[in-house]
Design a protein around this motif. Structure first.
Motif, PDB file in Angstrom:
ATOM      1  N   THR A 449      33.791  37.870  35.944  1.00 21.67           N
ATOM      2  CA  THR A 449      34.856  36.883  36.122  1.00 21.67           C
ATOM      3  C   THR A 449      35.354  36.802  37.564  1.00 21.67           C
ATOM      4  O   THR A 449      36.191  35.951  37.879  1.00 21.67           O
ATOM      5  N   ALA A 453      34.768  42.729  43.346  1.00 26.27           N
ATOM      6  CA  ALA A 453      34.949  44.145  43.006  1.00 26.27           C
ATOM      7  C   ALA A 453      33.649  44.894  42.737  1.00 26.27           C
ATOM      8  O   ALA A 453      33.513  45.561  41.723  1.00 26.27           O
ATOM      9  N   PRO A 454      32.679  44.827  43.685  1.00 26.93           N
ATOM     10  CA  PRO A 454      31.490  45.661  43.480  1.00 26.93           C
ATOM     11  C   PRO A 454      31.905  47.125  43.326  1.00 26.93           C
ATOM     12  O   PRO A 454      32.799  47.591  44.034  1.00 26.93           O
ATOM     13  N   GLY A 455      31.259  47.802  42.395  1.00 23.61           N
ATOM     14  CA  GLY A 455      31.665  49.167  42.040  1.00 23.61           C
ATOM     15  C   GLY A 455      32.466  49.172  40.752  1.00 23.61           C
ATOM     16  O   GLY A 455      32.607  50.206  40.099  1.00 23.61           O
ATOM     17  N   TYR A 456      32.977  48.002  40.398  1.00 25.93           N
ATOM     18  CA  TYR A 456      33.785  47.851  39.169  1.00 25.93           C
ATOM     19  C   TYR A 456      33.277  46.657  38.353  1.00 25.93           C
ATOM     20  O   TYR A 456      34.039  46.069  37.591  1.00 25.93           O
ATOM     21  N   ASP A 457      31.995  46.338  38.511  1.00 29.05           N
ATOM     22  CA  ASP A 457      31.505  45.138  37.822  1.00 29.05           C
ATOM     23  C   ASP A 457      31.289  45.351  36.331  1.00 29.05           C
ATOM     24  O   ASP A 457      31.131  44.385  35.592  1.00 29.05           O
ATOM     25  N   HIS A 458      31.314  46.618  35.879  1.00 26.58           N
ATOM     26  CA  HIS A 458      31.378  46.802  34.424  1.00 26.58           C
ATOM     27  C   HIS A 458      32.701  46.223  33.910  1.00 26.58           C
ATOM     28  O   HIS A 458      32.755  45.687  32.806  1.00 26.58           O
ATOM     29  N   ILE A 459      33.745  46.277  34.750  1.00 23.52           N
ATOM     30  CA  ILE A 459      35.060  45.770  34.321  1.00 23.52           C
ATOM     31  C   ILE A 459      35.175  44.265  34.553  1.00 23.52           C
ATOM     32  O   ILE A 459      35.615  43.539  33.661  1.00 23.52           O
ATOM     33  N   THR A 460      34.774  43.795  35.742  1.00 22.33           N
ATOM     34  CA  THR A 460      34.862  42.334  35.968  1.00 22.33           C
ATOM     35  C   THR A 460      34.059  41.600  34.905  1.00 22.33           C
ATOM     36  O   THR A 460      34.448  40.507  34.484  1.00 22.33           O
ATOM     37  N   GLY A 462      33.179  43.066  31.875  1.00 19.28           N
ATOM     38  CA  GLY A 462      33.686  43.428  30.544  1.00 19.28           C
ATOM     39  C   GLY A 462      34.759  42.450  30.078  1.00 19.28           C
ATOM     40  O   GLY A 462      34.854  42.126  28.895  1.00 19.28           O
ATOM     41  N   ILE A 463      35.541  41.959  31.037  1.00 22.72           N
ATOM     42  CA  ILE A 463      36.551  40.943  30.723  1.00 22.72           C
ATOM     43  C   ILE A 463      35.853  39.686  30.176  1.00 22.72           C
ATOM     44  O   ILE A 463      36.197  39.174  29.106  1.00 22.72           O
ATOM     45  N   PRO A 481      28.651  50.291  36.443  1.00 20.51           N
ATOM     46  CA  PRO A 481      29.409  50.301  37.700  1.00 20.51           C
ATOM     47  C   PRO A 481      28.509  50.110  38.930  1.00 20.51           C
ATOM     48  O   PRO A 481      28.981  49.726  39.984  1.00 20.51           O
ATOM     49  N   THR A 499      32.001  50.624  27.895  1.00 21.81           N
ATOM     50  CA  THR A 499      32.759  49.424  28.282  1.00 21.81           C
ATOM     51  C   THR A 499      32.359  48.233  27.420  1.00 21.81           C
ATOM     52  O   THR A 499      33.212  47.471  26.935  1.00 21.81           O
ATOM     53  N   ALA A 503      34.411  46.102  24.561  1.00 24.11           N
ATOM     54  CA  ALA A 503      34.520  44.641  24.680  1.00 24.11           C
ATOM     55  C   ALA A 503      34.042  43.964  23.390  1.00 24.11           C
ATOM     56  O   ALA A 503      34.681  43.033  22.884  1.00 24.11           O
TER      57      ALA A 503
ATOM     58  N   ILE B 459      40.488  49.628  31.003  1.00 28.15           N
ATOM     59  CA  ILE B 459      39.584  48.506  30.712  1.00 28.15           C
ATOM     60  C   ILE B 459      40.040  47.738  29.471  1.00 28.15           C
ATOM     61  O   ILE B 459      40.099  46.500  29.501  1.00 28.15           O
ATOM     62  N   ILE B 463      41.257  43.765  30.219  1.00 31.51           N
ATOM     63  CA  ILE B 463      40.823  42.532  29.537  1.00 31.51           C
ATOM     64  C   ILE B 463      42.044  41.699  29.161  1.00 31.51           C
ATOM     65  O   ILE B 463      42.136  40.509  29.480  1.00 31.51           O
ATOM     66  N   LEU B 502      41.654  43.373  40.229  1.00 29.66           N
ATOM     67  CA  LEU B 502      40.561  42.462  39.875  1.00 29.66           C
ATOM     68  C   LEU B 502      40.961  41.576  38.703  1.00 29.66           C
ATOM     69  O   LEU B 502      40.572  40.393  38.648  1.00 29.66           O
ATOM     70  N   ALA B 506      41.064  37.605  38.910  1.00 31.66           N
ATOM     71  CA  ALA B 506      40.348  36.776  37.927  1.00 31.66           C
ATOM     72  C   ALA B 506      41.292  35.719  37.354  1.00 31.66           C
ATOM     73  O   ALA B 506      40.894  34.564  37.127  1.00 31.66           O
ATOM     74  N   ARG B 527      26.178  39.022  49.868  1.00 30.62           N
ATOM     75  CA  ARG B 527      25.197  39.542  48.917  1.00 30.62           C
ATOM     76  C   ARG B 527      23.864  38.800  49.072  1.00 30.62           C
ATOM     77  O   ARG B 527      22.802  39.409  49.110  1.00 30.62           O
ATOM     78  N   ALA B 539      34.962  44.196  49.525  1.00 33.42           N
ATOM     79  CA  ALA B 539      35.246  44.656  48.165  1.00 33.42           C
ATOM     80  C   ALA B 539      36.684  45.150  48.044  1.00 33.42           C
ATOM     81  O   ALA B 539      37.277  45.616  49.020  1.00 33.42           O
ATOM     82  N   LEU B 540      37.229  45.084  46.848  1.00 39.99           N
ATOM     83  CA  LEU B 540      38.548  45.661  46.610  1.00 39.99           C
ATOM     84  C   LEU B 540      38.551  47.145  46.948  1.00 39.99           C
ATOM     85  O   LEU B 540      39.552  47.677  47.407  1.00 39.99           O
ATOM     86  N   THR B 544      34.146  53.036  47.320  1.00 41.31           N
ATOM     87  CA  THR B 544      33.330  53.227  46.122  1.00 41.31           C
ATOM     88  C   THR B 544      32.070  52.369  46.193  1.00 41.31           C
ATOM     89  O   THR B 544      30.982  52.821  45.821  1.00 41.31           O
ATOM     90  N   ALA B 545      32.195  51.154  46.661  1.00 40.20           N
ATOM     91  CA  ALA B 545      31.018  50.287  46.765  1.00 40.20           C
ATOM     92  C   ALA B 545      29.972  50.938  47.673  1.00 40.20           C
ATOM     93  O   ALA B 545      28.787  51.011  47.331  1.00 40.20           O
ATOM     94  N   PHE B 548      28.454  54.126  45.990  1.00 38.98           N
ATOM     95  CA  PHE B 548      27.504  53.808  44.912  1.00 38.98           C
ATOM     96  C   PHE B 548      26.169  53.345  45.491  1.00 38.98           C
ATOM     97  O   PHE B 548      25.114  53.658  44.963  1.00 38.98           O
TER      98      PHE B 548
END
Lengths: 561, 561
Positions: A449, A453-460, A462-463, A481, A499, A503, B459, B463, B502, B506, B527, B539-540, B544-545, B548
């Motif tokens: 969405t 937020a790379p590193g948190y794309d399971h969350i972006t 997951g929404i 992630p 995650t 969801a 998480i 959502i 994030l 969103a 990217r 990134a936010l 971490t980015a 990773f």
């Protein structure tokens, strides 16, 4: 797989076994066919709760059953072998000989060991029903359908209390979630094309599972070795590990060498459907040069994988020559690997995609083994800037046409979806997919969405996944992630799976699934009563919940065992 | 705070300073008042990008400006001191003497050191405008409003290209997001009660900020020492740390001893609004016995905190005696700490809550210092099973009544919301809040969309937060991975803040905020071009980015710059 390996160095994959905390594997036997043993997990609570065990859907197969002796060298019990063999229109045959290019040319010490047992493949013959879709259309309830009804009900013999009210209070956007699943309901949904049962007749180790918006929302995990890291052993364990935490499905996206042998080990040990993207292996067979791909190489790869038992194929047949120019003004162009490969082939030869021109022949092959189509979205957006553009929707309309052709040919079909989509543009994806593709199940990647937020794309993602699952998507492809950044390790796979499980569950709750809230309520009661151990054991990830608690609060004083 | 401390052992809080990667602090000077210096962050890209720096909203205050010398013993520059002093209806006075119970009876080596400088408090006098709401209603644009317009525009002097189209394509559910923010627009939104500017006249260190659904969605982080762990030093650093990663606001939820002195250190060093729940400190003053609370103790605590400079108070004045019985059939009863305390008091005395009966007097106190109301949801659901029940909505209706009283008294008001709500029940919370509370800003905790994933509640709630932010919630209270399990550490705070940033972003994208997508597009272009360093820096969470990426891919070969 470019890590050196050799026959004598090959280690038997070590896989994670044993039950989750306070959990037991239970098998029930459907009234319609008591010979079937359908698994679920039951979580036992502390006696002070005075509550029955909480039943949960179980994707982990025999690995979590302490009474089963796991031998990865032998593979899982071939439970569906007899079911398939009993059908008159199936024959065993010699099968295609393995070629050196099936393993990317790996030889000698670079060749991964073959799976010890070679099973002869089966294929369907004649015009009678072979696929679950054909059986369903013929009004025949298969053992798979009976199994699935029992599984989706989690062993219940009747609807839960208040099922009608729960369904009515949910918002399912036109889905028709029943209070209780019968084998006939399963058959009817499959016959309507609204659900699929990915189940290659050559993957008898599979515990049958259904994907459709009137059933529990499913999730998928991707595994696969790559040119950079990982071995056969690791891939088998990744599959076991992902299903342990709740992956309903696994896609093997291996590239490089040893694809064939790696896949054989995975399939023979997998209790869940395995999907692949056959163009990836075909590309390896032409040394990675997209222009050198031919229909013949692709066709041969399909048959190779059909014979091994792959349950569904991602096929990017909707990426047509005429659509490529629609992507030129995009921020991120074509991000799907399959889409890029086919675009390159088409632009080089200035010809229509062979996946499109040979689509009926592909159907004929896949029908013989009951491999389900997962019609790929090769033009999916790779940035929120590109969401819902003409390229994406043109492809979706073509996927709709192809869906009808595949159904006419007797095949099962699901449709892949985006990608990167801001929240306000998600719903139209679902609405349009249902309309264009005749309600065939939707299978989406996220969607993410936001892109910040790379590193948190399971969350972006997951929404977006929870939302599109609510709107009607039948299966959610997980994102870890490490998305956009690197290759997921074991912990990343687990975080991605958990995650997406949460969801999918949030979607089940919102759709009004009649039994979904049972687990939430059990957690809430445990929380209210300070039954800490029950709260941990009922969690999607009991280990992490317990660990987080123990980091700051006294170990025992706050817990009821 | 029960960790032993003492005057000579007290260490000056060590706080995190310095810019984020490739970032510069930029100050601009609004046309309407060039004496103001309004901060934002600019992220520089690699020269090969040939793109201007990307401006982002900056919550981190002077800590991220390498040209500012940070001295926690002195506190931040008191930038608003002159603004407030210049107003005719404000007076300096001696203030309430500090009492031993303000620090929970801590003495000797258990008493945390006082902040070195004691500033005399200010208070409003007379009937002229004191609060931002009163100024706005009087048609007066304050310096805070000019500052905020510049800040929300991130230094732009005009609307971005395509602003009208972006706003039109968004779905804002009846919000009125402008293409460009003017000081007059800020004033008008505050006058309508649709936005608040939490800014106690005794917190001049604050960089003014607005909370309202026609502005960028804000997020809040909770800090606070407890009986179990942490010290003054840690709390100051937690505030700095949370704002570094994007917390717009911090609530100090300290319990135990040394509440007063801890809060003073936080306020004097905080560039963001600080909120508290005064009933927590009042309870400490009566030794934790809820029945012993009195209006007098509470009133005295309000004045204590008003004089220190707390910017908003959570006040659970909507928990009325008549509503308590509505919670008896809940799965999780009353989970709000403030709600529980007041319920216990009311049931013991069988009297209406003193927060409700003395509400007008509370308004009179808060108006004098321009402390914003955050009307607490003491009956919020603590389980999805309890969502949207009569108890919750009865309280919300009362909060609507109280909102109008507070406005009549000249106060700024926002409203707190749930909690635990499955997706299909979220929207009605927003719709009902807007209706009952006259569009006063909504400030929600999550909501958590399922209860089955303790350890992942950042998480499950992220959502719900993204969704309710889209629907119109103005501020999202973060949830960390430790929610329900333990006390968050530094890493948990960061994960919670990034997750909510994030989610808020969103929501901004989906509402059609005209400039929100600038950052997404910059990431996407980086990217697409494989400008890895730019992707990390945009990134936010750049750290971490980068980490990773470096875990699995070669360190330099894949990166530009």
């Amino acid at each position: 797989m470019n890590k050196p390996t050799s026959q004598h160095e090959f280690e038997t994959p070590k896989v994670t076994t044993g039950p989750l905390p306070s959990s037991r594997k239970v098998y029930t036997h459907p009234v319609a066919d008591p010979s079937l043993s359908v698994p679920r997990r039951e979580i036992d609570l502390h006696p002070s709760a005075n509550e029955p065990p909480v039943p949960v859907y179980d994707t982990s197969g025999p690995y979590s059953d302490p009474s089963v002796i796991i031998d990865v060298e032998k593979g899982l019990p071939r439970i569906r072998d007899g079911w398939v063999q009993a059908r008159s229109n199936v024959e065993e045959y010699e099968g295609r000989p393995i070629k050196i290019e099936d393993n990317g040319g790996a030889t000698g010490k670079h060749l991964a060991r073959e799976f010890p047992t070679k099973h002869k493949p089966l294929r369907g013959v004649g015009d009678g029903p072979i696929t679950q879709y054909e059986f369903a259309k013929a009004g025949i309830i298969t053992k798979e359908m009976i199994y699935i009804a029992e599984r989706e009900n989690m062993g219940r013999k009747e609807a839960v209390a208040n099922a009608a009210e729960t369904v009515a209070q949910g918002e399912s956007f036109g889905a028709e979630i029943p209070e209780f699943i019968t084998p006939e309901f399963v058959r009817d949904e499959v016959a309507r094309g609204r659900a699929v049962i990915p189940s290659n007749i050559n993957h008898p180790e599979l515990e049958p599972q259904i994907i459709g918006r009137n059933f529990l929302v499913k999730i998928n995990a991707n595994i696969g070795n790559s040119a950079v890291t990982s071995s056969v052993e690791e891939e088998v364990e990744k599959m076991v590990w992902a299903t342990r935490w709740g992956a309903d499905n696994v896609m093997d996206l291996s590239t490089g060498r040893n694809i064939h042998n790696t896949r054989e080990w995975i399939l023979r040990n997998s209790p869940v459907p395995i999907g692949t993207v056959p163009i990836y292996q075909a590309l390896e067979k032409v040394n990675g040069i997209a222009e050198d791909l031919t229909w013949e190489v692709y066709r041969d790869t399909l048959i190779e994988q059909c014979e091994q038992g792959v349950d569904y194929f991602t096929i990017h047949a909707g990426v047509r020559l005429a659509y490529i120019h629609l992507t030129v003004n995009r921020v991120c162009g074509i991000v799907s690997r399959g889409g890029s490969i086919m675009a390159k082939w088409m632009l080089t030869h200035h010809k229509e995609s062979f996946l499109y021109t040979h689509f009926e022949e592909i159907c004929d092959i896949m029908r013989k083994y009951d491999v389900t189509f997962s019609l790929g979205d090769g033009l999916r957006p790779g940035a929120v800037a590109d969401a819902n553009d003409r390229a994406q929707f043109a492809e979706l309309e073509t996927l709709g046409e192809l869906t009808k052709i595949a159904w006419d040919k007797g095949c099962q079909v699901m449709i892949e979806g985006p990608g990167h989509v801001p929240m306000h543009k998600i719903k139209v994806n679902m609405t349009k997919q249902l309309k264009e593709c005749g309600e065939a199940p939707f299978y989406t990647l996220g969607p993410l969405t936001t892109d910040i937020a790379p590193g948190y794309d399971h969350i972006t993602s997951g929404i977006g996944a929870a939302m599109i699952g609510w709107y009607g998507t039948a299966m959610l492809c997980y994102v870890t992630p490490k998305e956009h950044l690197g290759l997921p390790n074991r912990d990343d796979v687990k975080v991605g799976v958990i995650t997406y499980r949460l969801a999918a569950h949030a979607a089940d709750l919102a759709k009004g699934h009649p039994a979904a809230q049972i687990r939430d309520d059990a957690v809430s009661r445990a929380r209210f009563d300070f039954r800490w151990e029950d709260q941990f054991n009922l969690a999607l990830d009991p280990e992490t919940a317990r660990d987080f608690h123990d980091q700051t609060l006294p170990k025992d004083a706050h817990k009821v065992a």
